[in-house]
Enzyme design. Structure first.
Site, mmCIF file in Angstrom:
data_model
loop_
_atom_site.group_PDB
_atom_site.id
_atom_site.type_symbol
_atom_site.label_atom_id
_atom_site.label_comp_id
_atom_site.label_asym_id
_atom_site.label_seq_id
_atom_site.Cartn_x
_atom_site.Cartn_y
_atom_site.Cartn_z
ATOM 1 C CE LYS A 1 54.995 -22.958 34.809
ATOM 2 N NZ LYS A 1 56.157 -22.040 34.824
ATOM 3 C CB CYS B 1 63.048 -18.844 33.810
ATOM 4 S SG CYS B 1 62.629 -20.197 32.718
ATOM 5 N NE ARG C 1 63.482 -22.948 29.129
ATOM 6 C CZ ARG C 1 62.586 -23.141 30.089
ATOM 7 N NH1 ARG C 1 61.403 -22.579 30.013
ATOM 8 N NH2 ARG C 1 62.864 -23.888 31.128
ATOM 9 C CG LEU D 1 62.488 -26.383 17.197
ATOM 10 C CD1 LEU D 1 62.734 -27.353 18.342
ATOM 11 C CD2 LEU D 1 62.822 -27.052 15.862
#
Length: 424
Positions: free
Chosen positions: A22, A117, A122, A126
């Site tokens: 994935k 999730c 996260r 960047l």
């Protein structure tokens, strides 16, 4: 809401075919936006995140379909929309990968700030800073990341502040059509990045160094079509190896690559597993034995993968001895531990470290999945526990494991999917 009903104390034995990765399929699907000619992808897993990605691509104007053999066909020659909307993006953080190919090929793109999730922070910072270094103008407005470029992206030397798979992919994908040469330093080295680079090069990109910490991209004027097979899923492979290790079983993982799993295989050998590898198979045999506890520290590739941490937490909870698990990649990634404790596991959490104390057996219970990898550890725990286990919120598992209950049943697990009726 769908749940799994797992009947315990199964020893898992047999063969399992490993699906495509994935984590390679998603960036490759988004990178197909760059192609001016049709693309054919094989070994693409049937997963909820793949379906969401295809819906996003269709929203942009990409023609997509799966043929009878399961191959995914994409034609991005007539893209006429440049916004990835909230209703699709909200379920999947990887949607941010749509931005780089859109702004690179079409000079504009908008992606809703993604969901996905619940593993700590996260950030997309960047990704954004990398595109800005290439010359894109980016604003955050109305819940969307909006990117524009006057003329063309310009190649640059970019040092990624913190090793990031997502940012490395975004910059590499965007730089393929940039003017001049882009050098990415402190690049992530994951096999999925290498596979994406191979795919892009098949379309006509000029990328070298993928798999090392310095990637060089020489921009080209256009990218054409190609055929490409997605690499095997090393995390699914590792998950099934752990399934055999915790149950005292023997398993052969087929259609996989042991070379991408060195850190995991080393730890399984330390835990007492007998492992043999060939070019495309891995055989693990516990010979009926209980695993030994092993210390784990997650690190960027080629170190121990964070996506295998939950599975090894479970292994350590049923192993002989005590162990220390240190999570250095993501915060808030021990949410499976309280659920495993409810099943009789013993562990304490101190910051980013968990201390596990092995017990002889776990007991079935009702548990709740919180993210993709945590949820699979609960299912495996149910397979070896005494009694019966109900795993709630299994939509997390469907995001990343193809036909999981079918594969587990093929190894001897007793597991059923059911839908709980909600009573008003």
């Amino acid at each position: 809401m769908q749940k799994f009903h797992v009947y315990g104390q199964s020893r898992l034995n047999g063969e399992v075919n490993i699906s495509g990765a994935k984590n390679a399929a998603l960036p490759i699907l988004f990178a197909a936006i760059l192609a001016e000619e049709p693309v054919k992808l094989t070994n693409v897993p049937e997963l909820k995140d793949i379906d969401t990605t295809l819906k996003i691509l269709q929203q942009l104007g990409v023609v997509t379909y799966r043929d009878e053999q399961g191959a995914v066909h994409l034609d991005a020659s007539n893209i006429n929309h440049f916004v990835a909307p909230y209703e699709l993006v909200k379920t999947m953080r990887a949607s941010i990968w749509a931005l780089a190919p859109l702004v690179s090929r079409f000079k504009q793109g908008q992606v809703s700030l993604p969901g996905g999730c619940s593993i700590g922070a996260r950030p997309v910072d960047l990704h954004i800073s990398g595109l800005e270094r290439l010359g894109a103008k980016i604003v955050l407005e109305d819940g969307y990341v909006k990117a524009f470029v006057d003329g063309q992206l310009i190649g640059k030397r970019i040092v990624i502040e913190k090793v990031s798979v997502g940012a490395t992919l975004s910059i590499m994908i965007a730089a393929t059509l940039a003017k001049g040469i882009t050098v990415i330093e402190n690049a992530a080295r994951e096999p999925e990045i290498t596979d994406t680079a191979v795919f892009l090069n098949k379309m006509g990109a000029k990328i070298s160094g993928a798999g090392s910490d310095i990637i060089t991209i020489e921009g080209v004027e256009r990218l054409g079509g190609c055929e490409h097979s997605i690499v095997p899923d090393r995390i699914e492979t590792g998950t099934f190896l752990v399934a055999a290790a915790i149950s005292g079983g023997r398993i052969i993982c087929k259609n996989t690559k042991a070379s991408t799993l060195d850190a995991v295989i080393d730890k399984l050998r330390d835990a007492g597993a007998k492992i043999e590898v060939t070019e495309n198979t891995i055989t693990l045999d516990m010979q009926g034995n209980r695993p030994k506890a092993v210390n784990i520290r997650t690190e960027p590739y080629p170190g121990f993968p964070t996506d295998m941490q939950a599975q090894f937490t479970l292994l350590n909870m049923v192993a002989e001895g005590s162990s220390k698990i240190t999570e250095t990649i993501f915060e808030n990634r021990f949410m499976h531990i309280p659920e495993l404790i409810r099943m009789g596991g013993k562990a304490e959490i101190e910051g980013n470290t968990a201390f596990c104390h092995g017990v002889e057996y776990l007991s079935g219970a009702e548990v709740m999945a919180t993210d993709l990898r945590a949820s699979i550890s609960l299912v495996l725990a149910g397979c070896i526990a005494t009694g019966e286990t109900i795993v709630d919120r299994i939509y997390h598992i469907d995001r990343g494991y193809e036909h999981i209950e079918k594969k587990l049943r093929g190894l001897g697990a007793k597991i059923e999917r059911f839908t709980e009726k909600i009573v008003d």
